[in-house]
Design a protein around this motif. Structure first.
Motif, PDB file in Angstrom:
ATOM      1  N   UNK A 118      -8.017  50.076 144.680  1.00 55.34           N
ATOM      2  CA  UNK A 118      -7.126  49.100 145.834  1.00 55.34           C
ATOM      3  C   UNK A 118      -7.224  47.652 145.810  1.00 55.34           C
ATOM      4  N   UNK A 119      -8.367  47.406 146.193  1.00 55.51           N
ATOM      5  CA  UNK A 119      -8.353  45.671 145.973  1.00 55.51           C
ATOM      6  C   UNK A 119      -7.330  44.930 145.138  1.00 55.51           C
ATOM      7  N   UNK A 120      -7.281  45.247 143.688  1.00 58.36           N
ATOM      8  CA  UNK A 120      -6.582  44.956 143.319  1.00 58.36           C
ATOM      9  C   UNK A 120      -5.095  44.912 143.840  1.00 58.36           C
ATOM     10  N   UNK A 121      -4.633  46.248 143.521  1.00 60.15           N
ATOM     11  CA  UNK A 121      -3.282  46.604 144.478  1.00 60.15           C
ATOM     12  C   UNK A 121      -2.555  46.324 145.745  1.00 60.15           C
ATOM     13  N   UNK A 122      -3.964  45.789 146.639  1.00 61.30           N
ATOM     14  CA  UNK A 122      -3.890  44.734 148.051  1.00 61.30           C
ATOM     15  C   UNK A 122      -3.445  43.519 147.397  1.00 61.30           C
ATOM     16  N   UNK A 123      -4.536  42.510 146.817  1.00 62.55           N
ATOM     17  CA  UNK A 123      -4.505  41.646 146.141  1.00 62.55           C
ATOM     18  C   UNK A 123      -2.570  41.553 145.274  1.00 62.55           C
ATOM     19  N   UNK A 124      -2.222  42.294 144.802  1.00 61.75           N
ATOM     20  CA  UNK A 124      -0.794  42.615 144.043  1.00 61.75           C
ATOM     21  C   UNK A 124       0.172  42.850 145.297  1.00 61.75           C
ATOM     22  N   UNK A 125      -0.062  43.488 146.403  1.00 58.10           N
ATOM     23  CA  UNK A 125       0.548  43.084 147.850  1.00 58.10           C
ATOM     24  C   UNK A 125       1.213  42.016 148.194  1.00 58.10           C
ATOM     25  N   UNK A 126       0.249  41.646 148.385  1.00 57.91           N
ATOM     26  CA  UNK A 126       0.196  40.039 148.892  1.00 57.91           C
ATOM     27  C   UNK A 126       0.563  39.122 148.137  1.00 57.91           C
ATOM     28  N   UNK A 127       0.941  39.302 147.056  1.00 62.85           N
ATOM     29  CA  UNK A 127       1.672  38.277 146.081  1.00 62.85           C
ATOM     30  C   UNK A 127       2.775  38.394 145.885  1.00 62.85           C
ATOM     31  N   UNK A 128       3.219  39.821 145.831  1.00 60.81           N
ATOM     32  CA  UNK A 128       5.156  40.105 145.979  1.00 60.81           C
ATOM     33  C   UNK A 128       4.763  39.798 147.846  1.00 60.81           C
ATOM     34  N   UNK A 129       4.320  40.063 148.497  1.00 61.52           N
ATOM     35  CA  UNK A 129       4.812  39.765 150.261  1.00 61.52           C
ATOM     36  C   UNK A 129       5.429  38.271 150.261  1.00 61.52           C
ATOM     37  N   UNK A 130       4.219  37.479 149.311  1.00 60.56           N
ATOM     38  CA  UNK A 130       4.645  36.230 150.291  1.00 60.56           C
ATOM     39  C   UNK A 130       5.153  35.203 149.017  1.00 60.56           C
ATOM     40  N   UNK A 131       5.604  36.141 147.817  1.00 60.30           N
ATOM     41  CA  UNK A 131       7.321  35.044 147.565  1.00 60.30           C
ATOM     42  C   UNK A 131       6.448  34.554 145.829  1.00 60.30           C
TER      43      UNK A 131
END
Length: 80
Positions: A60-73
């Motif tokens: 879940x932490x990895x998914x949150x990190x990946x979502x953060x990276x995608x949201x910030x381009x």
């Protein structure tokens, strides 16, 4: 042999309790054996459950990190 048969099996045919004291001892020994077995199984299942929950938490932490990276381009090549 007697204690192994009492703690590991439901009963035994070649040795049996004759007096009330022997029956009480056998009952006590079987209860102790069953309790120790239950405690061991319970601790093992708690250990496995803890491993699974920690793996889920990491995912879940990895998914949150990946979502953060995608949201910030951040480019896909830099995500991993």
């Amino acid at each position: 042999y007697f204690m192994l048969a009492v703690l590991c099996t439901v009963g035994f045919g070649d040795i049996s309790a004759q007096t009330d004291w022997e029956r009480f001892f056998c009952l006590f020994a079987m209860l102790v054996g069953a309790s120790v077995f239950a405690i061991i199984i319970s601790n093992m299942s708690a250990l496995v459950s803890g491993l699974v929950s920690s793996e889920t938490e990491i995912a879940e932490e990895m998914d949150a990190c990946i979502d953060y990276l995608r949201d910030h381009g951040v480019p896909h090549e830099l995500e991993m």
